[in-house]
Design a protein around this motif. Structure first.
Motif, PDB file in Angstrom:
ATOM      1  N   ARG A 156       0.850  -1.191   0.000  1.00  0.00           N
ATOM      2  CA  ARG A 156       0.000   0.000   0.000  1.00  0.00           C
ATOM      3  C   ARG A 156       0.886   1.243   0.000  1.00  0.00           C
ATOM      4  O   ARG A 156       1.820   1.345   0.795  1.00  0.00           O
ATOM      5  CB  ARG A 156      -0.910   0.016   1.227  1.00  0.00           C
ATOM      6  CG  ARG A 156      -1.945  -1.079   1.257  1.00  0.00           C
ATOM      7  CD  ARG A 156      -2.871  -0.898   2.421  1.00  0.00           C
ATOM      8  NE  ARG A 156      -2.150  -0.862   3.690  1.00  0.00           N
ATOM      9  CZ  ARG A 156      -2.716  -0.602   4.863  1.00  0.00           C
ATOM     10  NH1 ARG A 156      -4.003  -0.326   4.935  1.00  0.00           N
ATOM     11  NH2 ARG A 156      -2.000  -0.603   5.973  1.00  0.00           N
ATOM     12  N   THR A 158       0.723   5.625  -0.243  1.00  0.00           N
ATOM     13  CA  THR A 158      -0.151   6.785  -0.065  1.00  0.00           C
ATOM     14  C   THR A 158       0.485   8.004  -0.719  1.00  0.00           C
ATOM     15  O   THR A 158       1.711   8.162  -0.736  1.00  0.00           O
ATOM     16  CB  THR A 158      -0.389   7.070   1.426  1.00  0.00           C
ATOM     17  OG1 THR A 158       0.866   7.231   2.080  1.00  0.00           O
ATOM     18  CG2 THR A 158      -1.178   5.947   2.068  1.00  0.00           C
ATOM     19  N   LYS A 159      -0.360   8.838  -1.248  1.00  0.00           N
ATOM     20  CA  LYS A 159       0.068  10.087  -1.868  1.00  0.00           C
ATOM     21  C   LYS A 159      -0.630  11.222  -1.135  1.00  0.00           C
ATOM     22  O   LYS A 159      -1.867  11.260  -1.055  1.00  0.00           O
ATOM     23  CB  LYS A 159      -0.292  10.098  -3.351  1.00  0.00           C
ATOM     24  CG  LYS A 159       0.083  11.381  -4.063  1.00  0.00           C
ATOM     25  CD  LYS A 159      -0.354  11.333  -5.517  1.00  0.00           C
ATOM     26  CE  LYS A 159      -0.016  12.623  -6.235  1.00  0.00           C
ATOM     27  NZ  LYS A 159      -0.473  12.610  -7.648  1.00  0.00           N
ATOM     28  N   VAL A 160       0.163  12.122  -0.603  1.00  0.00           N
ATOM     29  CA  VAL A 160      -0.379  13.239   0.172  1.00  0.00           C
ATOM     30  C   VAL A 160      -0.718  14.382  -0.783  1.00  0.00           C
ATOM     31  O   VAL A 160       0.150  14.892  -1.505  1.00  0.00           O
ATOM     32  CB  VAL A 160       0.614  13.711   1.234  1.00  0.00           C
ATOM     33  CG1 VAL A 160       0.020  14.868   2.035  1.00  0.00           C
ATOM     34  CG2 VAL A 160       0.992  12.574   2.163  1.00  0.00           C
ATOM     35  N   LYS A 165      -4.839  12.196   2.126  1.00  0.00           N
ATOM     36  CA  LYS A 165      -4.005  11.115   1.611  1.00  0.00           C
ATOM     37  C   LYS A 165      -4.819  10.229   0.668  1.00  0.00           C
ATOM     38  O   LYS A 165      -5.960   9.884   0.973  1.00  0.00           O
ATOM     39  CB  LYS A 165      -3.457  10.269   2.757  1.00  0.00           C
ATOM     40  CG  LYS A 165      -2.496  11.013   3.670  1.00  0.00           C
ATOM     41  CD  LYS A 165      -1.969  10.089   4.750  1.00  0.00           C
ATOM     42  CE  LYS A 165      -0.991  10.824   5.662  1.00  0.00           C
ATOM     43  NZ  LYS A 165      -0.453   9.930   6.725  1.00  0.00           N
ATOM     44  N   GLN A 166      -4.202   9.869  -0.449  1.00  0.00           N
ATOM     45  CA  GLN A 166      -4.827   8.963  -1.412  1.00  0.00           C
ATOM     46  C   GLN A 166      -4.144   7.606  -1.312  1.00  0.00           C
ATOM     47  O   GLN A 166      -2.929   7.493  -1.484  1.00  0.00           O
ATOM     48  CB  GLN A 166      -4.707   9.516  -2.833  1.00  0.00           C
ATOM     49  CG  GLN A 166      -5.510  10.782  -3.076  1.00  0.00           C
ATOM     50  CD  GLN A 166      -5.393  11.261  -4.501  1.00  0.00           C
ATOM     51  OE1 GLN A 166      -4.622  10.711  -5.293  1.00  0.00           O
ATOM     52  NE2 GLN A 166      -6.152  12.287  -4.841  1.00  0.00           N
ATOM     53  N   LEU A 167      -4.931   6.575  -1.037  1.00  0.00           N
ATOM     54  CA  LEU A 167      -4.411   5.220  -0.867  1.00  0.00           C
ATOM     55  C   LEU A 167      -4.421   4.480  -2.202  1.00  0.00           C
ATOM     56  O   LEU A 167      -5.436   4.450  -2.896  1.00  0.00           O
ATOM     57  CB  LEU A 167      -5.245   4.455   0.159  1.00  0.00           C
ATOM     58  CG  LEU A 167      -4.871   2.992   0.396  1.00  0.00           C
ATOM     59  CD1 LEU A 167      -3.472   2.889   0.977  1.00  0.00           C
ATOM     60  CD2 LEU A 167      -5.890   2.329   1.314  1.00  0.00           C
ATOM     61  N   HIS A 168      -3.292   3.890  -2.571  1.00  0.00           N
ATOM     62  CA  HIS A 168      -3.167   3.072  -3.766  1.00  0.00           C
ATOM     63  C   HIS A 168      -2.399   1.801  -3.423  1.00  0.00           C
ATOM     64  O   HIS A 168      -1.843   1.670  -2.322  1.00  0.00           O
ATOM     65  CB  HIS A 168      -2.446   3.829  -4.887  1.00  0.00           C
ATOM     66  CG  HIS A 168      -3.244   4.965  -5.462  1.00  0.00           C
ATOM     67  ND1 HIS A 168      -3.376   6.174  -4.806  1.00  0.00           N
ATOM     68  CD2 HIS A 168      -3.954   5.075  -6.614  1.00  0.00           C
ATOM     69  CE1 HIS A 168      -4.138   6.978  -5.533  1.00  0.00           C
ATOM     70  NE2 HIS A 168      -4.496   6.341  -6.629  1.00  0.00           N
ATOM     71  N   LYS A 190      -5.903   1.730  -7.590  1.00  0.00           N
ATOM     72  CA  LYS A 190      -6.682   1.800  -6.358  1.00  0.00           C
ATOM     73  C   LYS A 190      -7.113   0.421  -5.886  1.00  0.00           C
ATOM     74  O   LYS A 190      -7.571   0.290  -4.746  1.00  0.00           O
ATOM     75  CB  LYS A 190      -7.911   2.695  -6.554  1.00  0.00           C
ATOM     76  CG  LYS A 190      -7.568   4.154  -6.788  1.00  0.00           C
ATOM     77  CD  LYS A 190      -8.825   5.004  -6.880  1.00  0.00           C
ATOM     78  CE  LYS A 190      -8.472   6.476  -7.069  1.00  0.00           C
ATOM     79  NZ  LYS A 190      -9.679   7.327  -7.155  1.00  0.00           N
TER      80      LYS A 190
END
Length: 303
Positions: A156, A158-160, A165-168, A190
């Motif tokens: 996993r 994450t992009k802040v 935060k976006q979880l990928h 995703k």
């Protein structure tokens, strides 16, 4: 029953109970009005309509029926020209395509095979739409190009961003035909299945050829580095097997190498080690290639 007639009954009940010393409420009869406990008279027409007369029931069958007597079943005669249907076990067997078509007609498109993170899925209906999104089952056609897929790692990430935060998910996949062709790919999405699919497509775009001898080992030793990761590869005698760990072992097995020695030096990053293994493999050359470049026969290489 009128309420005036309930007063002595209620008084007698209270006197006979252990609570007869409690004060008794005075009940006054209603003048000319029936209480809620009174029952309205039922008309004779309703009773006559609901009453079932015993003379209306036909009991002639039970008069002549003896329950202890053995009953003999007399089936009807078979009509002329009747052809009995064939047995279930008789007749030609249905093919797998006919069975699959029948199941699809009843239950819709079906799957067969083993599904591991989106791999090894055979879709019977090739015209099925590819649907995505959260909670939906992604359906795809398996690529029949002879390459096998192996998932090395799923993490996993994450992009802040400004909103949070976006979880990928990031997946590392190694594809190979175990005949000298291997590739390493990475993909993010995703969903895990989408990430594996994207990484498999990326790995097919980065296919390299691994030089091997007839003993399914390397022609010579080699080293490769990618970032902070460094990998050493050494040839091995027949029967040794693949002595390596982590992503190096997966890359060598998918390439078809059966006897080799591998060692990871430095970083423990799976992606960098897999790419360092590919770099080390690309540095290798067959003996005939070296002899061709030097313009000498292969016999003179060992003199």
């Amino acid at each position: 029953m009128a309420s005036s007639t309930l007063v002595p009954i209620a008084f007698h009940f209270v006197r006979s109970s252990p609570f007869h010393r409690l004060p008794i409420p005075q009940l006054k009869p209603f003048s000319g009005v029936h209480s809620a406990l009174s029952v309205a008279p039922i008309s004779s027409s309703i009773l006559s309509a609901t009453r079932v007369r015993s003379s209306d029931i036909d009991t002639t069958f039970f008069d002549t029926f003896n329950p202890d007597e053995d009953f003999v079943y007399d089936p009807p005669e078979v009509p002329e020209g009747f052809v009995a249907p064939p047995s279930f076990d008789e007749g030609p067997l249905e093919s797998e395509d006919e069975i699959a078509a029948a199941y699809e007609e009843l239950y819709g498109p079906a799957y067969s095979g083993v599904s591991v993170l989106g791999n090894d899925i055979y879709v019977m209906d090739s015209k099925m739409k590819k649907l995505g999104g959260f909670g939906s089952k992604i359906k795809k056609d398996k690529l029949r190009d002879g390459f096998e897929e192996r998932v090395v790692q799923v993490r996993r990430v994450t992009k802040v961003v400004k909103g949070g935060k976006q979880l990928h998910f990031r997946a590392i996949v190694v594809v190979g035909d175990k005949k000298g062709q291997v590739g390493v790919g990475v993909g993010k999405a995703k969903e895990v299945i989408s990430a594996v699919q994207k990484s498999a497509i990326n790995a097919r775009r980065n296919i390299v050829t691994v030089p091997m001898t007839k003993y399914l080992t390397f022609p010579h030793r080699s080293e490769g580095d990618y970032g902070a990761a460094k990998v050493m590869l050494r040839p091995a005698s027949p029967g040794t097997g693949v002595i390596a760990g982590g992503a190096v072992r997966i890359v060598l097995e998918m390439a078809g190498v059966e006897n080799a020695l591998g060692k990871q030096i430095g970083s423990n990053n799976a992606l960098n080690n897999a790419r360092a293994t590919v770099v080390a493999v690309q540095k290798m050359k067959q003996f005939r290639e070296v002899a061709r470049e030097r313009g000498i026969p292969m016999e003179e290489l060992w003199k």
